[in-house]
Design an enzyme around this catalytic site. Structure first.
Site, short mmCIF file in Angstrom:
data_model
loop_
_atom_site.label_atom_id
_atom_site.label_comp_id
_atom_site.label_asym_id
_atom_site.label_seq_id
_atom_site.Cartn_x
_atom_site.Cartn_y
_atom_site.Cartn_z
N LYS A 76 4.96 17.92 36.68
CA LYS A 76 6.01 17.02 37.18
C LYS A 76 6.96 17.84 38.04
CE LYS A 76 9.44 13.68 35.42
NZ LYS A 76 10.02 13.07 34.20
N SER A 151 10.06 7.96 34.02
CA SER A 151 10.11 8.65 35.29
C SER A 151 8.91 9.54 35.59
CB SER A 151 11.39 9.50 35.32
OG SER A 151 11.33 10.55 34.37
N SER A 175 10.40 8.62 29.24
CA SER A 175 9.72 8.92 30.51
C SER A 175 8.34 9.54 30.43
CB SER A 175 10.58 9.84 31.37
OG SER A 175 11.54 9.06 32.04
N1 GLN Z 1 14.17 5.13 31.87
C1 GLN Z 1 15.18 5.92 31.24
C2 GLN Z 1 16.25 6.26 32.26
O1 GLN Z 1 16.19 5.73 33.29
C3 GLN Z 1 14.58 7.17 30.68
C4 GLN Z 1 14.25 8.18 31.70
C5 GLN Z 1 13.69 9.44 31.13
O2 GLN Z 1 13.20 9.47 30.01
N2 GLN Z 1 13.83 10.50 31.91
O3 GLN Z 1 17.16 7.01 32.01
#
Ligand code: GLN
Length: 488
Positions: A76, A151, A175
């Site tokens: 990532k 994400s 995410s």
């Molecule tokens: N969807 C959540 C956010 O927007 C979690 C994102 C994540 O786990 N990095 O913060």
């Protein structure tokens, strides 16, 4: 080659069926052929990958290969990679070349793992659909009109389409697990502190955790063993010994107590997803586990709590991006204030700004007690709910997401609806627990994930439950149409 799991590829390398150079070349060719449709990669490191693969083959020829030597993986783009662009999905870091490797990257490299490239992601890991990336949305290989989740959507799409056999991800509120569920991949978010955060660009430091997106639980066990462990460079990394996670696999689930959280079966859960979950529970019962109901009475407060704590920490972490020390700098500033304002105004996208503004607000004098302090208290209540449940059961299960993948564009202008996508995953981060998402069926042709949650540092038991489930089912083996053939 690419229909095999990482464990199977490792065995083939060991048996000399093909070389790492051939294997890595195969995945690079797949990326070249397929990624134009998916946009899963921000950077492909072809030359470095082939070079590293040749070194791995050389090491093997000299009897110096370990279990992961020569296996390819994608990282990532939140993990710093020495000499290679590390963008975090943001215009702010579009020109940033990291001078060092994150601990996760360094450890996997030391184990002989070959990096194929860096995957697309929501900007600074803020999002659930991969639509906030500066590099454009990632498409879901199961339906190109759908989001892959976020994400870590680039990592999930890359593994789902087998452009990489495995990938790293990070999970602050879901995410890793949410994109794994939406793409039919296996996602593992370890216990907070299990894996070093050093060199992983910070979003919300008390919640962020690195993990994996793979084709199987066994593959996750292989990678976690190499990634985990104390790191003196991360003061929040735990000094807890790393067990042999592969050793833990294969143990019968007979007598295992599994808790189904009553609150997870709410009105928001799509009936199709609920039916698939029911079938997954039957499989676990068939394997000898006892499924009992447990209650997490405060879990309904997890999304609002998270959207105070995470933005607060993000507003502090992202203050370092000022146009001077890192990344994007606005042109022709009038003065220093103008430089700060325009660099941040032009470098960050709308979702990141929304979080910074919210976070600054909840931390400001007069609001701190009402919001931030209160959220920290509720966080303790949520963590307490899990601890009470773990007095009765060994693992907790539930859905990973309320629905299958949604259309690109469907929620992007409605942040609260988007935030609710993580309703089943966020509590796990607030409590610092390990969690997985495992493929468990399809609704209207789209994959659905089973979430399994463990107690702190109980990844071995978690991985074993997922592994035994995958020995009994073949959902995780299914590949999306159009992405399984060999590249031309
Ligand atoms: N969807 C959540 C956010 O927007 C979690 C994102 C994540 O786990 N990095 O913060």
């Amino acid at each position: 080659m690419h229909t095999r799991t990482l464990a199977e590829l490792a065995a083939a390398l060991r048996d000399g069926e093909f070389s790492s150079a051939e294997l890595v070349g195969h995945y690079l060719d797949r990326i070249e052929t397929l990624d134009a449709r998916l946009n899963a990669f921000v950077t492909v490191t072809r030359e470095q990958a082939l070079q590293a693969a040749r070194s791995a083959d050389h090491a093997r020829a000299h009897g110096q290969a370990g279990p992961l030597t020569g296996l390819p993986i994608a990282h990532k783009d939140i993990f710093c990679t020495e000499g290679i662009k590390t963008s975090c999905g943001s215009r702010m870091l579009d020109n940033f070349v990291s001078p060092y490797d994150a601990t996760v990257v360094r450890r996997l490299k030391a184990a002989g793992v070959v990096m194929l490239g860096k995957t697309n992601m929501d900007e600074f890991a803020m999002g659930s659909s991969n639509e906030t990336s500066w590099y454009g949305p990632v498409k879901n290989p199961w339906d190109l009109n759908k989001v892959p989740g976020g994400s870590s959507g680039g990592s999930a799409a890359a593994v789902a389409a087998r452009m990489a056999p495995a990938a790293t991800g990070t999970d602050t509120g879901g995410s890793i697990r949410q994109p794994a569920a939406l793409t039919n991949t296996t996602g593992l978010k370890p216990t907070y502190g299990r894996v070093s955060r050093y060199g992983m660009i910070a979003f919300a430091s008390s919640l962020d955790q690195a993990g994996t997106i793979t084709a199987s639980a066994e593959d996750a066990a292989m990678l976690l063993g190499a990634m985990a462990g104390h790191d003196p460079r991360d003061s929040t990394s735990a000094e807890v010994p790393v067990p042999d996670y592969l050793d833990a696999l294969g143990e019968s689930l007979s007598g295992l107590r599994i808790g189904l959280a009553r609150e997870f079966l709410d009105d928001g859960l799509d009936p199709g997803n609920a039916a698939v979950l029911e079938q997954a529970l039957d499989v676990l019962r068939g394997l000898g586990a006892a499924v009992v109901e447990v209650s997490l009475p405060n879990i309904g407060l997890s999304v609002p709590t998270y959207y105070v704590v995470a933005p607060a920490e993000c507003s502090s972490n992202l203050s370092r991006f000022d146009g001077i020390r890192f990344g994007y700098r606005a042109e022709d500033p009038k003065d220093l204030t103008d430089l700060y304002k325009r660099s941040r105004g032009e470098g960050f996208g709308a979702e990141v700004k929304r979080r910074i503004i919210t976070g600054t607000y909840v931390l400001s004098a007069g609001y701190y007690d009402a919001y931030y302090l209160k959220a920290q208290r509720v966080r303790q209540l949520i963590a307490g709910d899990f601890q009470r449940a773990f007095e009765e059961v060994d693992l907790i299960v539930g859905p990973t997401t309320p629905t299958p993948a949604f259309d690109i564009g469907a929620k992007v202008d409605d942040p609260v609806t988007m935030y609710l996508n993580d309703i089943y995953t966020i509590g796990v981060n607030l409590a610092g627990l390990p969690g997985m998402s495992v493929p468990c069926g399809f609704v209207d042709g789209l994959p659905v994930g089973l979430q399994i949650i463990g107690n702190h540092f109980d990844e071995g038991r978690l991985l074993n439950a997922a592994h035994m489930y995958q020995r009994e089912t073949d959902w995780h083996r299914r590949l999306p149409d159009g992405f399984s053939p060999e590249p031309a």
